[in-house]
Scaffold this motif. Structure first.
Motif, PDB file in Angstrom:
ATOM      1  N   ALA A  18     -71.412  -4.464  41.419  1.00 56.47           N
ATOM      2  CA  ALA A  18     -71.327  -3.494  42.518  1.00 56.47           C
ATOM      3  C   ALA A  18     -70.247  -3.868  43.525  1.00 56.47           C
ATOM      4  CB  ALA A  18     -72.678  -3.382  43.219  1.00 56.47           C
ATOM      5  N   ALA A  19     -70.002  -5.176  43.681  1.00 52.76           N
ATOM      6  CA  ALA A  19     -69.079  -5.640  44.719  1.00 52.76           C
ATOM      7  C   ALA A  19     -67.630  -5.253  44.429  1.00 52.76           C
ATOM      8  CB  ALA A  19     -69.188  -7.159  44.871  1.00 52.76           C
ATOM      9  N   ILE A  20     -67.218  -5.308  43.159  1.00 54.79           N
ATOM     10  CA  ILE A  20     -65.813  -5.042  42.828  1.00 54.79           C
ATOM     11  C   ILE A  20     -65.418  -3.598  43.169  1.00 54.79           C
ATOM     12  CG2 ILE A  20     -64.114  -4.950  40.979  1.00 54.79           C
ATOM     13  CD1 ILE A  20     -64.873  -7.777  41.826  1.00 54.79           C
ATOM     14  N   PRO A  21     -66.113  -2.564  42.644  1.00 52.43           N
ATOM     15  CA  PRO A  21     -65.721  -1.195  43.030  1.00 52.43           C
ATOM     16  C   PRO A  21     -65.948  -0.906  44.511  1.00 52.43           C
ATOM     17  CG  PRO A  21     -67.725  -1.169  41.701  1.00 52.43           C
ATOM     18  CD  PRO A  21     -67.182  -2.558  41.628  1.00 52.43           C
ATOM     19  N   SER A  22     -66.932  -1.589  45.119  1.00 50.62           N
ATOM     20  CA  SER A  22     -67.150  -1.408  46.563  1.00 50.62           C
ATOM     21  C   SER A  22     -65.938  -1.896  47.350  1.00 50.62           C
ATOM     22  CB  SER A  22     -68.405  -2.173  47.012  1.00 50.62           C
ATOM     23  OG  SER A  22     -69.567  -1.645  46.412  1.00 50.62           O
ATOM     24  N   ALA A  23     -65.373  -3.033  46.923  1.00 48.76           N
ATOM     25  CA  ALA A  23     -64.181  -3.563  47.601  1.00 48.76           C
ATOM     26  C   ALA A  23     -63.004  -2.608  47.458  1.00 48.76           C
ATOM     27  CB  ALA A  23     -63.837  -4.937  47.019  1.00 48.76           C
ATOM     28  N   ILE A  24     -62.838  -2.029  46.256  1.00 52.83           N
ATOM     29  CA  ILE A  24     -61.742  -1.072  46.042  1.00 52.83           C
ATOM     30  C   ILE A  24     -61.954   0.166  46.910  1.00 52.83           C
ATOM     31  CG2 ILE A  24     -60.569   0.367  44.339  1.00 52.83           C
ATOM     32  CD1 ILE A  24     -61.400  -1.634  42.214  1.00 52.83           C
ATOM     33  N   GLY A  25     -63.193   0.677  46.916  1.00 55.24           N
ATOM     34  CA  GLY A  25     -63.494   1.860  47.732  1.00 55.24           C
ATOM     35  C   GLY A  25     -63.230   1.618  49.202  1.00 55.24           C
ATOM     36  N   LEU A  26     -63.533   0.398  49.682  1.00 48.21           N
ATOM     37  CA  LEU A  26     -63.299   0.056  51.085  1.00 48.21           C
ATOM     38  C   LEU A  26     -61.805   0.035  51.389  1.00 48.21           C
ATOM     39  CD1 LEU A  26     -64.562  -0.792  53.768  1.00 48.21           C
ATOM     40  CD2 LEU A  26     -64.436  -3.174  52.998  1.00 48.21           C
ATOM     41  N   VAL A  27     -61.016  -0.522  50.470  1.00 41.20           N
ATOM     42  CA  VAL A  27     -59.563  -0.547  50.643  1.00 41.20           C
ATOM     43  C   VAL A  27     -59.006   0.873  50.696  1.00 41.20           C
ATOM     44  CG1 VAL A  27     -57.375  -1.171  49.536  1.00 41.20           C
ATOM     45  CG2 VAL A  27     -59.241  -2.822  49.619  1.00 41.20           C
ATOM     46  N   VAL A  28     -59.501   1.739  49.803  1.00 45.39           N
ATOM     47  CA  VAL A  28     -59.063   3.139  49.789  1.00 45.39           C
ATOM     48  C   VAL A  28     -59.391   3.808  51.116  1.00 45.39           C
ATOM     49  CG1 VAL A  28     -59.433   5.402  48.737  1.00 45.39           C
ATOM     50  CG2 VAL A  28     -59.241   3.375  47.285  1.00 45.39           C
ATOM     51  N   LEU A  29     -60.601   3.588  51.622  1.00 47.71           N
ATOM     52  CA  LEU A  29     -61.029   4.208  52.878  1.00 47.71           C
ATOM     53  C   LEU A  29     -60.198   3.713  54.058  1.00 47.71           C
ATOM     54  CD1 LEU A  29     -63.158   6.128  54.109  1.00 47.71           C
ATOM     55  CD2 LEU A  29     -64.601   4.118  54.487  1.00 47.71           C
ATOM     56  N   SER A  55     -57.224   2.483  53.983  1.00 44.35           N
ATOM     57  CA  SER A  55     -55.830   2.922  53.872  1.00 44.35           C
ATOM     58  C   SER A  55     -55.620   4.262  54.568  1.00 44.35           C
ATOM     59  CB  SER A  55     -55.425   3.030  52.395  1.00 44.35           C
ATOM     60  OG  SER A  55     -56.079   4.120  51.759  1.00 44.35           O
ATOM     61  N   GLY A  56     -56.640   5.113  54.575  1.00 44.66           N
ATOM     62  CA  GLY A  56     -56.538   6.400  55.263  1.00 44.66           C
ATOM     63  C   GLY A  56     -56.467   6.234  56.768  1.00 44.66           C
ATOM     64  N   PHE A  57     -57.242   5.308  57.299  1.00 45.27           N
ATOM     65  CA  PHE A  57     -57.228   5.066  58.745  1.00 45.27           C
ATOM     66  C   PHE A  57     -55.928   4.403  59.188  1.00 45.27           C
ATOM     67  CE2 PHE A  57     -61.882   5.067  57.868  1.00 45.27           C
ATOM     68  CZ  PHE A  57     -62.202   6.166  58.652  1.00 45.27           C
ATOM     69  N   TRP A  58     -55.265   3.708  58.271  1.00 50.36           N
ATOM     70  CA  TRP A  58     -53.968   3.110  58.585  1.00 50.36           C
ATOM     71  C   TRP A  58     -52.834   4.133  58.540  1.00 50.36           C
ATOM     72  CZ3 TRP A  58     -54.534  -1.880  55.137  1.00 50.36           C
ATOM     73  CH2 TRP A  58     -55.262  -2.827  55.860  1.00 50.36           C
ATOM     74  N   LYS A 106     -55.500  17.425  54.422  1.00 50.05           N
ATOM     75  CA  LYS A 106     -55.985  17.631  53.052  1.00 50.05           C
ATOM     76  C   LYS A 106     -55.901  16.330  52.245  1.00 50.05           C
ATOM     77  CE  LYS A 106     -56.647  22.198  53.100  1.00 50.05           C
ATOM     78  NZ  LYS A 106     -57.964  22.835  52.810  1.00 50.05           N
ATOM     79  N   ILE A 107     -54.796  15.618  52.413  1.00 49.93           N
ATOM     80  CA  ILE A 107     -54.624  14.344  51.713  1.00 49.93           C
ATOM     81  C   ILE A 107     -55.662  13.335  52.192  1.00 49.93           C
ATOM     82  CG2 ILE A 107     -53.089  12.385  51.351  1.00 49.93           C
ATOM     83  CD1 ILE A 107     -52.339  14.840  49.762  1.00 49.93           C
ATOM     84  N   GLN A 108     -55.938  13.351  53.495  1.00 50.39           N
ATOM     85  CA  GLN A 108     -56.959  12.450  54.039  1.00 50.39           C
ATOM     86  C   GLN A 108     -58.324  12.753  53.441  1.00 50.39           C
ATOM     87  OE1 GLN A 108     -57.389   9.508  55.309  1.00 50.39           O
ATOM     88  NE2 GLN A 108     -56.855   9.811  57.467  1.00 50.39           N
ATOM     89  N   ARG A 109     -58.637  14.043  53.294  1.00 50.64           N
ATOM     90  CA  ARG A 109     -59.914  14.429  52.685  1.00 50.64           C
ATOM     91  C   ARG A 109     -59.962  13.998  51.226  1.00 50.64           C
ATOM     92  NH1 ARG A 109     -61.701  20.557  53.320  1.00 50.64           N
ATOM     93  NH2 ARG A 109     -61.719  19.824  55.490  1.00 50.64           N
ATOM     94  N   ALA A 110     -58.851  14.172  50.513  1.00 49.35           N
ATOM     95  CA  ALA A 110     -58.797  13.738  49.110  1.00 49.35           C
ATOM     96  C   ALA A 110     -58.976  12.223  49.017  1.00 49.35           C
ATOM     97  CB  ALA A 110     -57.468  14.159  48.487  1.00 49.35           C
ATOM     98  N   ASN A 111     -58.455  11.497  50.002  1.00 49.44           N
ATOM     99  CA  ASN A 111     -58.613  10.048  50.020  1.00 49.44           C
ATOM    100  C   ASN A 111     -60.082   9.663  50.184  1.00 49.44           C
ATOM    101  OD1 ASN A 111     -56.830   7.580  50.013  1.00 49.44           O
ATOM    102  ND2 ASN A 111     -58.021   7.137  51.851  1.00 49.44           N
ATOM    103  N   HIS A 112     -60.807  10.430  51.009  1.00 52.76           N
ATOM    104  CA  HIS A 112     -62.249  10.203  51.162  1.00 52.76           C
ATOM    105  C   HIS A 112     -62.983  10.493  49.851  1.00 52.76           C
ATOM    106  CE1 HIS A 112     -61.873  10.907  55.791  1.00 52.76           C
ATOM    107  NE2 HIS A 112     -61.553   9.675  55.441  1.00 52.76           N
ATOM    108  N   PHE A 113     -62.552  11.535  49.169  1.00 58.71           N
ATOM    109  CA  PHE A 113     -63.148  11.850  47.866  1.00 58.71           C
ATOM    110  C   PHE A 113     -62.948  10.687  46.893  1.00 58.71           C
ATOM    111  CE2 PHE A 113     -62.413  16.672  48.605  1.00 58.71           C
ATOM    112  CZ  PHE A 113     -63.572  16.724  49.365  1.00 58.71           C
ATOM    113  N   LEU A 114     -61.728  10.116  46.904  1.00 54.67           N
ATOM    114  CA  LEU A 114     -61.424   9.002  46.010  1.00 54.67           C
ATOM    115  C   LEU A 114     -62.302   7.798  46.337  1.00 54.67           C
ATOM    116  CD1 LEU A 114     -59.629   7.810  43.773  1.00 54.67           C
ATOM    117  CD2 LEU A 114     -58.033   7.095  45.551  1.00 54.67           C
ATOM    118  N   SER A 115     -62.492   7.538  47.615  1.00 53.08           N
ATOM    119  CA  SER A 115     -63.364   6.440  48.020  1.00 53.08           C
ATOM    120  C   SER A 115     -64.787   6.660  47.525  1.00 53.08           C
ATOM    121  CB  SER A 115     -63.345   6.304  49.551  1.00 53.08           C
ATOM    122  OG  SER A 115     -64.192   5.260  49.981  1.00 53.08           O
ATOM    123  N   THR A 116     -65.220   7.924  47.533  1.00 50.57           N
ATOM    124  CA  THR A 116     -66.572   8.252  47.069  1.00 50.57           C
ATOM    125  C   THR A 116     -66.745   7.958  45.588  1.00 50.57           C
ATOM    126  OG1 THR A 116     -66.738   9.992  48.744  1.00 50.57           O
ATOM    127  CG2 THR A 116     -68.295  10.099  46.922  1.00 50.57           C
TER     128      THR A 116
END
Length: 233
Positions: free
Chosen positions: A95-106, A108-111, A147-157
Motif C-alpha cells: 500500500a505504501a508504494i502507490p500511496s507515495a506516488i499518489g502523494l507526489v502527484v497531488l 505536484s499540482g500544488f506546486w 481542468k489540468i489540475q482536476r485531471a491531476n487529482h483524478f490521477l492521484s485518485t
C-alpha cells in the motif's frame, strides 16, 4: 528549430513477462524443497524484475521516480521474505508504494507543475504551440489550467485505488509466514493477480483521464482532434 529526441517507451509485453509472469511461475512452482527451496526460489524470482529494471536503466540512461519506487518495492519484498518478517509488513509495503506516488502527484499540482501535464501533454503527441496560443487568444488559459489540475487529482485518485487494492490483495492472499513454501506460492499468486485486479483497472482509469484532457482541450479551443494532434511528429 531544435529537435527533441523521443523518449523510448517501455515495452509492456517485456514488463509483464519479467516483472509478473516469470517471478510468479518460479514462486508458485519451484519453491518446494524438491526444487529450489523457499530462499533460492525467492531470490531467483526477484532477480528477474531487478535485472529488467537495471537493463532498462542502462538502456535508456535514466530512471524516473515511479520506476525507482518499483525497484525499491522489489528489494523490500525480498527483505521481508529473506528475513522472515511478519507478513503484515508486506501488506503495508504494497500500500505504501502507490500511496507515495499518489502523494507526489497531488503535491505536484500544488506546486503549479501537475505531473499529469508531463505525462499527457507530450509535444511529440500534441501541437502544444497551437493549443496554448489558441487558449491565450480566447482567454481560456486559466480555465485550461483548472481542468489540468482536476485531471491531476483524478490521477492521484487512481493511485489511492491501487494502494487500497494492493493492501487488500496482500491481506487476502499472503497469510502464511515468510520463509515458508506457502509464503512464496502465495506471493507468486498475488503478483499474478495484481495485473488483472489492479493494473488493468488503473490503465482504464488513465485512459479515461486522457479522454477527459483531450475533450476539455477541444472544447476550450474549439479545435478538432486532427488540429490538436501533432501530425508532423
Amino acid at each position: 528549430m531544435s529537435t527533441q529526441t523521443p523518449t523510448k517507451r517501455p515495452n509492456t509485453f517485456l514488463e509483464i513477462i519479467f516483472n509478473i509472469a516469470i517471478p510468479s511461475v518460479i514462486l508458485m512452482k519451484l519453491s518446494g524443497d524438491e526444487y529450489l527451496g523457499t530462499v533460492y526460489a525467492l531470490i531467483l524470482a526477484l532477480l528477474f524484475p531487478l535485472g529488467y529494471g537495471l537493463y532498462d536503466f542502462v538502456k535508456n540512461k535514466s530512471m524516473n521516480f515511479i520506476a525507482l519506487l518499483g525497484f525499491v518495492s522489489t528489494l523490500l519484498t525480498g527483505g521481508i521474505g529473506l528475513f522472515e518478517l511478519d507478513v503484515q509488513w508486506l501488506a503495508i509495503k504494497e500500500a505504501a508504494i502507490p500511496s507515495a506516488i499518489g502523494l507526489v502527484v497531488l503535491i505536484s499540482g500544488f506546486w503549479g507543475k501537475p505531473l499529469i501535464a508531463k505525462i499527457l501533454l507530450n509535444p511529440l503527441v500534441f501541437n502544444l504551440e497551437l493549443i496554448y496560443q489558441t487558449l491565450e487568444n480566447k482567454n481560456k488559459t486559466d480555465e485550461f489550467k483548472a481542468k489540468i489540475q482536476r485531471a491531476n487529482h483524478f490521477l492521484s485518485t487512481t493511485f489511492v485505488f491501487s494502494a487500497a487494492m494492493n493492501y487488500l490483495l496482500a491481506k487476502w492472499i499472503v497469510v502464511s509466514p515468510a520463509g515458508t513454501t506457502e509464503f512464496n506460492e502465495q506471493l507468486g499468486e498475488m503478483t499474478l493477480l495484481s495485473y488483472p485486479v489492479i493494473a488493468i483497472p488503473s490503465m482504464i482509469m488513465l485512459i479515461a483521464i486522457m479522454f477527459y484532457v483531450v475533450r476539455s482541450t477541444m472544447k476550450l479551443t474549439d479545435l478538432k482532434l486532427d488540429n490538436i494532434l501533432n501530425s508532423e511528429k
